[in-house]
Scaffold this motif. Structure first.
Motif: not given
Length: 54
Positions: A17-25, A40-51
């Motif tokens: 969601k919005h270029d990031g991960l959202r976890i509902y729990h 949830e924070a990690l994906p916003r700070n990593l390149c989606v192509i190379c990581g």
């Protein structure tokens, strides 16, 4: 001997969601919430192509 115990956490849904991960729990303790916040924070700070970190 010291042992760590944590509450059980139930993941209801995880989605992109919005270029990031959202976890509902529900449930879980402060440790579990910290792990979810990190996940949830990690994906916003990593390149989606190379990581690599941005």
């Amino acid at each position: 001997m010291n042992t760590l115990t944590h509450d059980v956490i139930t993941i209801d849904e995880a989605k992109e969601k919005h270029d990031g991960l959202r976890i509902y729990h529900h449930e879980g303790d402060d440790y579990a919430q910290g792990v979810i916040n990190l996940a949830e924070a990690l994906p916003r700070n990593l390149c989606v192509i190379c990581g690599k970190a941005l």
